[in-house]
Scaffold this active site. Structure first.
Site, PDB file in Angstrom:
ATOM      1  N   LYS A  22       1.651  -1.721   0.817  1.00 43.64           N
ATOM      2  CA  LYS A  22      -0.529   0.355   0.013  1.00 43.64           C
ATOM      3  C   LYS A  22       0.862   1.053   0.079  1.00 43.64           C
ATOM      4  CE  LYS A  22      -2.598   2.648   3.180  1.00 43.64           C
ATOM      5  NZ  LYS A  22      -1.804   3.555   3.928  1.00 43.64           N
ATOM      6  N   ASN A  23       1.690   1.144   0.783  1.00 40.92           N
ATOM      7  CA  ASN A  23       2.325   2.787   0.854  1.00 40.92           C
ATOM      8  C   ASN A  23       3.582   3.113  -0.044  1.00 40.92           C
ATOM      9  OD1 ASN A  23       1.404   3.102   2.906  1.00 40.92           O
ATOM     10  ND2 ASN A  23       3.215   2.534   4.678  1.00 40.92           N
ATOM     11  N   ARG A  93      -4.337  10.254   3.254  1.00 44.91           N
ATOM     12  CA  ARG A  93      -3.062  11.520   3.609  1.00 44.91           C
ATOM     13  C   ARG A  93      -2.509  11.502   1.818  1.00 44.91           C
ATOM     14  NH1 ARG A  93      -1.381  13.709   7.183  1.00 44.91           N
ATOM     15  NH2 ARG A  93       1.183  14.260   7.082  1.00 44.91           N
ATOM     16  N   CYS A 117      -5.880   8.039   8.082  1.00 51.32           N
ATOM     17  CA  CYS A 117      -6.037   7.645   9.838  1.00 51.32           C
ATOM     18  C   CYS A 117      -5.509   8.950  10.474  1.00 51.32           C
ATOM     19  CB  CYS A 117      -4.837   6.612   9.804  1.00 51.32           C
ATOM     20  SG  CYS A 117      -6.076   5.065   8.759  1.00 51.32           S
ATOM     21  N   ARG A 122      -0.303  15.421  12.565  1.00 49.46           N
ATOM     22  CA  ARG A 122       0.051  14.773  11.148  1.00 49.46           C
ATOM     23  C   ARG A 122       0.953  16.214  10.593  1.00 49.46           C
ATOM     24  NH1 ARG A 122      -1.652   9.223   9.761  1.00 49.46           N
ATOM     25  NH2 ARG A 122       0.422   9.010   8.482  1.00 49.46           N
ATOM     26  N   PRO A 123       1.590  16.541  10.918  1.00 57.21           N
ATOM     27  CA  PRO A 123       2.600  17.739  10.505  1.00 57.21           C
ATOM     28  C   PRO A 123       2.725  17.598   8.806  1.00 57.21           C
ATOM     29  CG  PRO A 123       3.727  17.627  11.492  1.00 57.21           C
ATOM     30  CD  PRO A 123       2.955  16.673  11.992  1.00 57.21           C
ATOM     31  N   ILE A 124       3.245  18.675   7.779  1.00 59.64           N
ATOM     32  CA  ILE A 124       4.032  18.537   6.438  1.00 59.64           C
ATOM     33  C   ILE A 124       4.687  19.525   6.515  1.00 59.64           C
ATOM     34  CG2 ILE A 124       2.704  17.362   5.678  1.00 59.64           C
ATOM     35  CD1 ILE A 124       1.682  19.326   3.687  1.00 59.64           C
ATOM     36  N   ASP A 125       5.421  20.277   7.860  1.00 64.13           N
ATOM     37  CA  ASP A 125       6.516  20.879   7.430  1.00 64.13           C
ATOM     38  C   ASP A 125       7.691  20.517   7.382  1.00 64.13           C
ATOM     39  OD1 ASP A 125       6.121  19.656  10.178  1.00 64.13           O
ATOM     40  OD2 ASP A 125       8.534  21.136  10.900  1.00 64.13           O
ATOM     41  N   ASP A 305       3.744   0.726  12.008  1.00 65.42           N
ATOM     42  CA  ASP A 305       2.564  -0.065  11.336  1.00 65.42           C
ATOM     43  C   ASP A 305       1.625  -1.275  12.176  1.00 65.42           C
ATOM     44  OD1 ASP A 305       1.857   2.430  10.182  1.00 65.42           O
ATOM     45  OD2 ASP A 305       2.796   2.085   8.041  1.00 65.42           O
ATOM     46  N   ARG A 397      -9.107   0.039   3.051  1.00 65.02           N
ATOM     47  CA  ARG A 397      -8.746   1.114   2.920  1.00 65.02           C
ATOM     48  C   ARG A 397      -7.433   0.493   3.030  1.00 65.02           C
ATOM     49  NH1 ARG A 397      -6.424   5.698   6.159  1.00 65.02           N
ATOM     50  NH2 ARG A 397      -5.276   5.699   4.967  1.00 65.02           N
TER      51      ARG A 397
HETATM   52  C1  UD1 Z   1       4.192   6.620   6.263  1.00 62.06           C
HETATM   53  C2  UD1 Z   1       3.517   5.409   6.572  1.00 62.06           C
HETATM   54  C3  UD1 Z   1       2.385   5.267   7.819  1.00 62.06           C
HETATM   55  C4  UD1 Z   1       3.484   5.410   9.163  1.00 62.06           C
HETATM   56  C5  UD1 Z   1       4.362   6.171   9.196  1.00 62.06           C
HETATM   57  C6  UD1 Z   1       5.622   6.285   9.799  1.00 62.06           C
HETATM   58  C7  UD1 Z   1       2.612   6.229   3.920  1.00 62.06           C
HETATM   59  C8  UD1 Z   1       1.808   6.853   3.578  1.00 62.06           C
HETATM   60  N1  UD1 Z   1       2.163   6.240   5.533  1.00 62.06           N
HETATM   61  O1  UD1 Z   1       4.000   8.104   6.967  1.00 62.06           O
HETATM   62  O2  UD1 Z   1       1.789   4.505   7.327  1.00 62.06           O
HETATM   63  O3  UD1 Z   1       3.036   5.011   9.939  1.00 62.06           O
HETATM   64  O4  UD1 Z   1       5.236   6.483   7.039  1.00 62.06           O
HETATM   65  O5  UD1 Z   1       6.650   4.796   9.574  1.00 62.06           O
HETATM   66  O6  UD1 Z   1       3.961   5.765   3.928  1.00 62.06           O
HETATM   67  N2  UD1 Z   1       6.513  14.431  11.043  1.00 62.06           N
HETATM   68  C9  UD1 Z   1       6.806  15.722  10.787  1.00 62.06           C
HETATM   69  N3  UD1 Z   1       7.034  16.587   9.454  1.00 62.06           N
HETATM   70  C10 UD1 Z   1       6.644  16.463   8.635  1.00 62.06           C
HETATM   71  C11 UD1 Z   1       6.653  14.931   8.493  1.00 62.06           C
HETATM   72  C12 UD1 Z   1       6.703  13.849   9.851  1.00 62.06           C
HETATM   73  O7  UD1 Z   1       7.001  16.366  12.043  1.00 62.06           O
HETATM   74  O8  UD1 Z   1       6.668  16.864   7.848  1.00 62.06           O
HETATM   75  C13 UD1 Z   1       6.958  13.935  11.772  1.00 62.06           C
HETATM   76  C14 UD1 Z   1       5.459  13.394  12.215  1.00 62.06           C
HETATM   77  O9  UD1 Z   1       4.639  13.913  13.215  1.00 62.06           O
HETATM   78  C15 UD1 Z   1       5.820  11.505  12.891  1.00 62.06           C
HETATM   79  C16 UD1 Z   1       7.474  11.100  11.861  1.00 62.06           C
HETATM   80  O10 UD1 Z   1       7.660  11.744  11.500  1.00 62.06           O
HETATM   81  O11 UD1 Z   1       5.898  11.882  14.455  1.00 62.06           O
HETATM   82  C17 UD1 Z   1       7.544  10.141  11.395  1.00 62.06           C
HETATM   83  O12 UD1 Z   1       5.928  10.630  10.102  1.00 62.06           O
HETATM   84  P1  UD1 Z   1       6.232   9.886   8.304  1.00 62.06           P
HETATM   85  O13 UD1 Z   1       7.421   9.262   7.992  1.00 62.06           O
HETATM   86  O14 UD1 Z   1       6.479  11.089   7.672  1.00 62.06           O
HETATM   87  O15 UD1 Z   1       4.823   9.565   8.254  1.00 62.06           O
HETATM   88  P2  UD1 Z   1       4.150   9.616   7.129  1.00 62.06           P
HETATM   89  O16 UD1 Z   1       5.321   9.503   5.677  1.00 62.06           O
HETATM   90  O17 UD1 Z   1       2.194  10.737   6.866  1.00 62.06           O
END
Ligand code: UD1
Length: 418
Positions: A22-23, A93, A117, A122-125, A305, A397
């Site tokens: 999936k990912n 997401r 989920c 869940r920031p994207i900064d 996960d 999903r």
């Molecule tokens: C991906 C996976 C999700 C999995 C996660 C961690 C996908 C679609 N989803 O989510 O299933 O649980 O990896 O293995 O592949 N963070 C920030 N700023 C950012 C981005 C992330 O602070 O801009 C933090 C998040 O809050 C979290 C950590 O970094 O604590 C890891 O997040 P991240 O690896 O980015 O998760 P996703 O890519 O959203």
């Protein structure tokens, strides 16, 4: 609204074939829009998230044609809209990958954010910081991100925190930037490597994916490519844990055993018998299982996960266990549901203390998110009596044919429409 009715105390025996990841799929599908040509993606899982991404591409003006249930042809050769601002996008997401992909191809992107989920902020900064470092102007507001650039120029980007999404998104945006981009402290997950492999087949020049330094030399354009998605590490782990929790004997097929190392090591520590083959793992649980401590970490650490699923297993192992959730700040909402099935768990911030019980018992529970839903199925399979799980849309999903795959192993799970 579907529910699953699960009969407990069923020992799982037999073989299960694992679907595509999936990912990886949810990154590779948005990446396909970057090509001025046709891509054919094979081994895609037949799940809701994949269907949502296809709808998004079609709404943007691209063409998605299924050649069979797992093979998708994507044609965005004639160009697509750079504005993915409609509701569909917010359903999952991983839509955030359209930002990097559209920015790479058109130097402009508008994307509605985010869905998926919910387990904490869940920031994207880090994604946006990376786009800015490449020269884009990024604005956020009203549930929307807008990014524009006259040119994207390669640079060195150090990730403050290891992030799968940010690593992939920056990699997408940098693929057609001028010069060289270096991502340091990059995520090493198998799906980061899979996305890089696909981009390279499209003509990109990416080196180092799978290590913590990725180097991307920008190319002018990408062509379509035929690509086979890797097997799903998390689906595989879920069935491995299912074998363990039911005292079963299951051959989990079509996987990359190396991706499972953190789980096989943990199951082995718990007294589960593991037999590794080239592309399969046999999991046999015929001895008493004992508890263990688990800390979630980015790859190659224990995946967050699989945290809810391993919690379900630990709740029926002897002794006490401690889980430390290092990735997400709030990934224990499902514990209340697990308690309804008889699990004894105390939560203290990022720590869950589990005291093993002899038997769980059937109950009415909810899937609070995708992997929590998987944990409910596992716990219900081990419980005395019947359980009813709602919130099945979350499970759909990410798990293909979930009840059919379990039933083929001897489970008795029925889907009912309410
Ligand atoms: C991906 C996976 C999700 C999995 C996660 C961690 C996908 C679609 N989803 O989510 O299933 O649980 O990896 O293995 O592949 N963070 C920030 N700023 C950012 C981005 C992330 O602070 O801009 C933090 C998040 O809050 C979290 C950590 O970094 O604590 C890891 O997040 P991240 O690896 O980015 O998760 P996703 O890519 O959203």
């Amino acid at each position: 609204m579907d529910k699953l009715i699960v009969q407990g105390r069923k020992r799982l025996v037999g073989e299960v074939s694992i679907s595509g990841a999936k990912n990886a799929a949810v990154a590779v599908i948005p990446a396909a829009i970057m090509a001025e040509g046709v891509s054919v993606l094979e081994n895609l899982p037949s799940i809701e998230d994949v269907r949502s991404l296809c709808h998004t591409i079609e709404k943007l003006g691209g063409k998605c044609t299924y050649q069979d249930q797992h093979t998708l042809q994507i044609d965005c050769g004639d160009g697509i809209d750079y504005r993915a601002t409609f509701e569909e996008v917010q359903k999952i997401r991983a839509s955030y990958y359209f930002l990097g992909a559209l920015l790479a191809r058109y130097k402009k992107a508008e994307v509605a954010l985010p869905g998926g989920c919910n387990f904490g902020v869940r920031p994207i900064d880090l994604h946006l910081k990376g786009f800015r470092a490449l020269g884009a102007t990024v604005e956020e507001g009203n549930g929307m991100v807008k990014a524009y650039a006259d040119r994207l120029v390669g640079t060195s980007i150090y990730m403050d925190q290891v992030s799968v999404g940010a690593t992939i998104n920056i990699m997408l945006a940098a693929t057609m930037a001028e010069g060289v981009t270096t991502i340091e402290n990059a995520a090493k997950e198998p799906h980061v490597v899979d996305t890089a492999n696909y981009l390279n087949m499209m003509g990109a020049n990416i080196k180092g994916a799978g290590t913590d330094v990725i180097r991307i030399r920008g190319v002018e354009k990408l062509r379509g490519a035929q690509y086979t998605i890797i097997p799903d590490q998390i689906e595989a782990g879920t069935y491995m844990i299912a074998a363990a929790i039911t005292g079963g004997d299951v051959l989990v097929k079509n996987i990359i055993p190396k991706h499972m190392d953190s789980l096989t090591a943990k199951l082995d520590e718990m007294n589960v018998t593991i037999e590794e083959h080239d592309d399969s793992i046999r999991v046999t649980a015929n001895r008493p299982l004992h508890g263990a401590n688990v800390k979630t970490m980015s790859y190659p650490g224990f995946p967050t996960d699989l945290q809810p699923q391993i919690a379900a297993l630990l709740s029926v192992c002897s002794g006490s266990s401690v889980i430390t959730e290092n990735v997400w700040e709030n990934r224990y909402q499902y514990i209340d549901e697990l308690r309804k099935l008889g699990a004894q768990v105390e939560i203290d911030g990022r720590i869950a203390r589990i005291q093993g019980v002899e038997h769980l018992h059937g109950a009415q529970v909810s899937a609070t998110d995708l992997r929590a839903g998987a944990a409910m199925i596992l716990a219900a399979l081990a419980a005395e009596g019947e359980s009813e799980i709602d919130g099945v849309k979350y499970i759909d999903r990410g798990y293909e044919n979930v009840e059919h795959k379990f039933n083929a192993l001897g489970a008795k799970i029925t889907r009912i429409q309410v």
